[in-house]
Design a protein around this motif. Structure first.
Motif, PDB file in Angstrom:
ATOM      1  N   LEU A   9      -6.935  -0.610   5.782  1.00 36.69           N
ATOM      2  CA  LEU A   9      -5.510  -0.681   5.451  1.00 36.69           C
ATOM      3  C   LEU A   9      -4.745   0.527   5.980  1.00 36.69           C
ATOM      4  CD1 LEU A   9      -5.800  -1.730   1.679  1.00 36.69           C
ATOM      5  CD2 LEU A   9      -5.266  -3.247   3.594  1.00 36.69           C
ATOM      6  N   ASP A  24       1.330  -1.541   4.333  1.00 29.96           N
ATOM      7  CA  ASP A  24       0.796  -2.900   4.462  1.00 29.96           C
ATOM      8  C   ASP A  24       1.116  -3.720   3.215  1.00 29.96           C
ATOM      9  OD1 ASP A  24      -0.220  -2.514   6.950  1.00 29.96           O
ATOM     10  OD2 ASP A  24      -2.320  -2.355   6.349  1.00 29.96           O
ATOM     11  N   TYR A  77      -9.725  -6.197  -3.354  1.00 26.52           N
ATOM     12  CA  TYR A  77      -9.053  -6.671  -2.134  1.00 26.52           C
ATOM     13  C   TYR A  77      -9.912  -7.674  -1.374  1.00 26.52           C
ATOM     14  CZ  TYR A  77      -6.822  -6.557   2.467  1.00 26.52           C
ATOM     15  OH  TYR A  77      -6.219  -6.901   3.648  1.00 26.52           O
ATOM     16  N   LEU A 113     -12.850  -2.739  -0.875  1.00 28.01           N
ATOM     17  CA  LEU A 113     -12.004  -3.019   0.290  1.00 28.01           C
ATOM     18  C   LEU A 113     -12.625  -4.037   1.229  1.00 28.01           C
ATOM     19  CD1 LEU A 113     -10.661   0.544   1.151  1.00 28.01           C
ATOM     20  CD2 LEU A 113      -9.286  -1.421   0.497  1.00 28.01           C
ATOM     21  N   VAL A 142      -0.188  -6.563   0.857  1.00 30.02           N
ATOM     22  CA  VAL A 142      -1.528  -7.099   0.584  1.00 30.02           C
ATOM     23  C   VAL A 142      -1.507  -8.009  -0.637  1.00 30.02           C
ATOM     24  CG1 VAL A 142      -2.716  -5.131   1.623  1.00 30.02           C
ATOM     25  CG2 VAL A 142      -2.090  -5.041  -0.784  1.00 30.02           C
ATOM     26  N   VAL A 185       0.850  -1.191   0.000  1.00 32.44           N
ATOM     27  CA  VAL A 185       0.000   0.000   0.000  1.00 32.44           C
ATOM     28  C   VAL A 185       0.886   1.241   0.000  1.00 32.44           C
ATOM     29  CG1 VAL A 185      -1.784   1.284   1.243  1.00 32.44           C
ATOM     30  CG2 VAL A 185      -1.828  -1.218   1.238  1.00 32.44           C
TER      31      VAL A 185
END
Length: 687
Positions: A527, A531, A551, A515, A533, A491
């Motif tokens: 988030l 991060d 996500y 999200l 992911v 991110v």
């Protein structure tokens, strides 16, 4: 008869400094001069100084307050310093720098919670002084047997040595300590001059017929020299002056070795050598002669290596602590490398990577650092050696690993193997950096973009490497991207409408709606920047360089299992979320909402939903219809337990002001109220 004189015999630096301090005072001061205890363990020197007016005191109270008092090389406890201060005496501190370092070391480790163990003689003034710097709580061991009363434990142990003990004793006792304690920190604080003197005397004693050790009767290091030499040469004698020399049969004794303790002045040694030489005018004396006479002082001085500031020299590591490394240069004083001059490596562990006995190449920065030591730098030597490697990296445009050591105006300074490289603020990263301190004490990969050999100036850039890496990554990503493909990313930033994720040189957007399966007000609820992911490509446009990412995972969708979980006829407990004119939306679980039609709330007619329900209310309801495909669930409250609004008969009668009957004011207030109402009616009629 051959006479072999140990080059290291006689005054060590600490003793020489102490005697020199007293002699300087005798030349400059008229005030009384005192020494706390004998200035050195040599009766001849003490008698000589006494004849010139120097007074030895064993208690501070014996000295007059207007005098100078010299602390001898052995050092003293903090309490003695306080007494001197309270007495008003002028302090002349001649404590040996090596002893002073032990004071600081035990004080530091004692405060850190370590149990201090001193290897040495508990009655020796040096050991008494050291013990005072750890609140007199140290355990003192002179033999392995002294350790028998210590129990095995996991407590933190710090062990130091009296500077004049033998290496053999140190090894023997520390080996025994390791069997009792797991968490032990060793500091070999034996003076390098002591070790050198002992090793040299031992070596000579192996090859001579007779060994003579010169020194005071109460001198600890003189006694140790005698003990060491006695093991190899039966005819070993300890004497104070030439008058103590034993008879020598020059027909049987072909080689005589001579050494002396650290407190033995050169003129006493010289006198002994002359006496021995007279026994055999043809005898070989392995020292310097001047005008037909033995110049011991010159011989002693000439035995040392000559060094100058700026020299690059080799030495041997003889010890270290948490902040410094000690090096024997063969010079009359030892060298000290502060930790920051040893290396720039942030992960460097001195206790693991520095080994006593290793040879090391260093730069001489200062001959005398104020305490008689030579200040050295290993880092600068490494930098000199690394310069050619850095120049090659510049020519070949190869990356250089560095460590940011300083933030300066306009950028940062990074060090690569001791070579300093300036990195402008615009080149520290491929993004704008508000505070460069975030890079301080961090590793950084650079390309040298500017090189000035005359000024030995280097400019580096992390940005060009980052951008090149991103370009290569982006190319690979665009070549392999497809809808439905899963990428691992990081991110990079958050906005009100979603999160941008780097999936390999390409930034993709996770829209806020992608999200989570539940309602999210801001991406930061799910988030945070940095991060790592796992995301799925929803759609992309190579021409516009846009990628939409998902996500949330299908298996996390609460509707995914809703068909199995919720059946028509089930009674469920729901939470009232919001109202509409046609009913109330309720939550069965996070992400699964249902509708209770207004007709399914009460057994009576409702004008509006809020007459019976409140936001946040929890009620039981019956599922009457399930449409998973369209994500719709219909429920009925009244089929479980109707919620009817309050009836008029049940409510309390209200007066014109809105108060209940119980709240009606007394008669006089009623009259006032009627007047007010009458006025209102009158004004309304007039209008």
């Amino acid at each position: 008869m051959e006479i072999i004189v140990a080059k290291s015999a006689g005054f060590c630096f600490g003793v020489n400094n102490a005697v020199k301090t007293v002699n300087n005072l005798l030349e400059k001061q008229k005030d009384p001069i005192y020494t706390y205890g004998p200035i050195i363990h040599n009766a001849q020197v003490v008698d000589f100084l006494t004849s010139r007016g120097v007074v030895k005191v064993d208690d501070i109270d014996e000295a007059d307050s207007n005098g100078h008092i010299v602390i001898r090389a052995h050092g003293v406890t903090p309490e003695i310093y306080k007494k001197i201060l309270d007495k008003g005496l002028i302090l002349e501190d001649a404590t040996c720098p090596y002893v002073k370092k032990i004071h600081n070391l035990v004080k530091e480790k004692c405060e850190e919670g370590y149990k201090i163990i001193i290897v040495g003689d508990k009655n020796h003034p040096e050991v008494i002084g050291i013990n005072g710097w750890c609140n007199n709580k140290a355990y003192i061991a002179d033999t392995v047997e002294d350790l028998e009363i210590l129990d095995e434990s996991d407590e933190k142990i710090c062990v130091v040595a009296q500077t004049t003990i033998t290496k053999e004793k140190w090894v023997e006792i520390t080996t025994a300590l390791k069997k009792k304690f797991e968490n032990i920190l060793e500091f070999d604080t034996i003076c390098s001059a002591t070790s050198k003197r002992q090793n040299e005397a031992e070596e000579i004693s192996k090859h001579v017929d007779m060994m003579v050790i010169i020194g005071g009767k109460s001198s600890s290091n003189t006694q140790k020299l005698y003990d060491i030499c006695k093991k190899h040469c039966n005819l070993t004698y300890k004497i104070e002056t030439s008058g103590d020399l034993p008879p020598v049969d020059i027909k049987k004794i072909k080689k005589i070795g001579i050494s002396a303790g650290a407190s033995t002045p050169d003129w006493v040694i010289e006198e002994v050598i002359k006496t021995m030489s007279e026994l055999n005018k043809q005898g070989k004396v392995d020292i310097v002669e001047k005008d037909g006479e033995i110049d011991f002082a010159n011989a002693f001085e000439n035995s040392f290596v000559r060094i100058q500031t700026g020299d690059t020299v080799k030495g041997k590591i003889i010890g270290f602590n948490s902040n410094e490394v000690f090096v024997d240069l063969g010079y009359k004083a030892d060298g000290i490398i502060p930790l920051e001059e040893y290396t720039d490596d942030p992960n460097f562990k001195i206790e693991k990577e520095v080994k006593v006995g290793d040879e090391i190449e260093v730069l001489v920065e200062t001959i005398n650092d104020g305490e008689g030591n030579v200040r050295l730098s290993k880092r600068k030597v490494d930098a000199i050696k690394s310069w050619d490697d850095i120049v090659k990296a510049y020519e070949n445009k190869t990356p250089v690993n560095a460590f940011v050591v300083e933030v300066v105006k306009g950028g940062v300074i990074a060090s690569s193997k001791g070579v300093r490289i300036f990195v402008p603020a615009s080149q520290v990263s491929d993004r704008y950096v508000k505070d460069l301190n975030e890079f301080l004490k961090r590793n950084i990969t650079l390309r040298i973009v500017e090189f000035n050999e005359k000024k030995r100036k280097l400019v580096g850039s992390a940005r060009v490497i980052i951008e090149e890496e991103k370009t290569a990554l982006a190319s690979n990503t665009w070549n392999s991207i497809e809808v439905g493909k899963v990428f691992k990313g990081s991110v990079k930033s958050l906005t009100d409408f979603g999160a941008f994720v780097d999936i390999g040189g390409v930034d993709g957007l996770i829209h806020i709606s992608e999200l989570s399966w539940t309602r999210v007000k801001h991406p930061s609820e799910v988030l945070k920047v940095g991060d790592n992911v796992e995301v799925t490509v929803i759609e992309f446009d190579k021409n516009k360089k846009k990628v939409s990412l998902g996500y949330r995972k299908i298996e996390d969708n609460p509707w995914y299992k809703a068909e199995e979980k919720y059946k028509v006829g089930d009674i469920v407990n729901v939470t009232v979320l919001r109202f509409a004119s046609f009913g109330a939306f309720v939550e069965l679980e996070k992400g699964v909402d249902g509708l209770v039609h207004i007709s399914q709330i009460s057994s009576k007619h409702l004008a509006k939903v809020e007459d019976a329900l409140e936001i946040g209310m929890k009620v039981d309801a019956k599922i009457v219809e399930v449409d998973i495909e369209n994500k719709k669930i219909s429920l009925s409250i009244k089929e479980v337990k109707p919620i009817d609004p309050p009836s008029k008969d049940d409510s309390e009668a209200k007066d014109a002001s809105g108060n209940s009957a119980d709240d009606v004011e007394p008669s006089e207030h009623k009259e006032d109220m009627s007047v007010t109402l009458g006025d209102i009616v009158s004004k309304t009629t007039e209008s």
